[in-house]
Design a protein around this motif. Sequence first.
Motif, PDB file in Angstrom:
ATOM      1  N   SER A 105      39.474  44.726  74.285  1.00 32.02           N
ATOM      2  CA  SER A 105      38.586  45.876  74.191  1.00 32.02           C
ATOM      3  C   SER A 105      37.177  45.401  74.486  1.00 32.02           C
ATOM      4  O   SER A 105      36.826  44.252  74.221  1.00 32.02           O
ATOM      5  CB  SER A 105      38.647  46.470  72.778  1.00 32.02           C
ATOM      6  N   THR A 106      36.362  46.286  75.014  1.00 34.38           N
ATOM      7  CA  THR A 106      34.985  45.899  75.307  1.00 34.38           C
ATOM      8  C   THR A 106      34.134  45.781  74.048  1.00 34.38           C
ATOM      9  O   THR A 106      32.972  45.369  74.130  1.00 34.38           O
ATOM     10  CB  THR A 106      34.325  46.889  76.283  1.00 34.38           C
ATOM     11  N   CYS A 107      34.695  46.079  72.874  1.00 27.34           N
ATOM     12  CA  CYS A 107      33.958  45.840  71.626  1.00 27.34           C
ATOM     13  C   CYS A 107      33.834  44.347  71.339  1.00 27.34           C
ATOM     14  O   CYS A 107      33.160  43.948  70.382  1.00 27.34           O
ATOM     15  CB  CYS A 107      34.613  46.551  70.456  1.00 27.34           C
ATOM     16  N   ILE A 108      34.455  43.495  72.158  1.00 22.00           N
ATOM     17  CA  ILE A 108      34.307  42.047  72.010  1.00 22.00           C
ATOM     18  C   ILE A 108      32.887  41.583  72.336  1.00 22.00           C
ATOM     19  O   ILE A 108      32.494  40.487  71.950  1.00 22.00           O
ATOM     20  CB  ILE A 108      35.296  41.277  72.905  1.00 22.00           C
ATOM     21  N   TYR A 109      32.135  42.412  73.049  1.00 26.08           N
ATOM     22  CA  TYR A 109      30.814  41.987  73.492  1.00 26.08           C
ATOM     23  C   TYR A 109      29.759  42.235  72.406  1.00 26.08           C
ATOM     24  O   TYR A 109      29.945  43.071  71.522  1.00 26.08           O
ATOM     25  CB  TYR A 109      30.443  42.702  74.785  1.00 26.08           C
ATOM     26  N   PRO A 110      28.641  41.499  72.461  1.00 30.13           N
ATOM     27  CA  PRO A 110      27.610  41.640  71.428  1.00 30.13           C
ATOM     28  C   PRO A 110      27.081  43.062  71.288  1.00 30.13           C
ATOM     29  O   PRO A 110      27.069  43.840  72.258  1.00 30.13           O
ATOM     30  CB  PRO A 110      26.502  40.696  71.921  1.00 30.13           C
TER      31      PRO A 110
END
Length: 312
Positions: A105-110
């Motif tokens: 998921s792109t929630c992995i990014y800061p």
Amino acid sequence: MKKIFIAGHRGMVGSALVRSAEARGGFEVLTATRDRLDLCDQASTFTYLAEEKPDIVVIAAAKVGGIHANSSYPADFIYENLVIAANLVEGSRQAGVGRVLFLGSTCIYPKLAPQPMPEDCLLTSPLEPTNEAYAIAKIAGLKLCQHYRAQHGLMYHSAMPTNLYGPGDNYHPENSHVIPALIRRFHEAKESGLGEVAIWGTGTPRREFLHVDDLAAACFHLLDLNDPPDWVNVGVGDDLPIMELAKLVAETVGFNGKIVTDPTKPDGTPRKLVDVSKIRATGWEPKVDFRDGLAGAYQDFLATLQTGAARL
């Protein structure tokens, strides 16, 4: 014919992958319900993979939810997602599976990542606190694939989709994501004759949305590549404010009342637009128009309500 095991086939993403595999042909699709295979049980997972010997494993199984679920049950989210990833990646290696695609998921990014978010901003600053547990588990899964590829020479790689929507979504009033939550809320308000619906937060955060069938197409595109990136963003490259989204969903559902905000509820990350230049450079792009996708999602919601199959 290749044997492909789709872990999590009953979820929105997994069911889209099954539909796509069957439509494409050339695959023997392997699936297993939880009563047969608990992916949190290492021995059972290893045994299943050793017996079935798939050529490809796609890890779409995950414990997922929105802001409320992630902030209320962080231990559940980090534990279950860590164990699922570890069991399937190591179990695949032991079973001789040559190709694994892990879905994150792109929630992995800061939380305060540059916009749009490139793949190389991973681990450069703190995560969004409301979904940190889930994000850490997904980062671990991505890194498992990256390091297994480097150490063992296996084609294990990952895709990081942006916010997803489409048929088969979860419409739970507290644990769902934003589009299904809004679909249900506006539908019930319309049916009850309510004149006003409140949305969580200020309505100002911006979000990007990808239809789940576009994600499935992207996954099979990546599986066709001889040398895919270790991980790659999958999105549309455009976003909109939550208030604008709410207005589009209300229009789709046919709710004509007032939409108000509830600033006492959390907004989450201010913006989550992903840089999709890397996957577009490989020749893939999304196909589903957003308005058409919303209409289809609402029709699916109505159909599952009638059959009693809606995930409420």
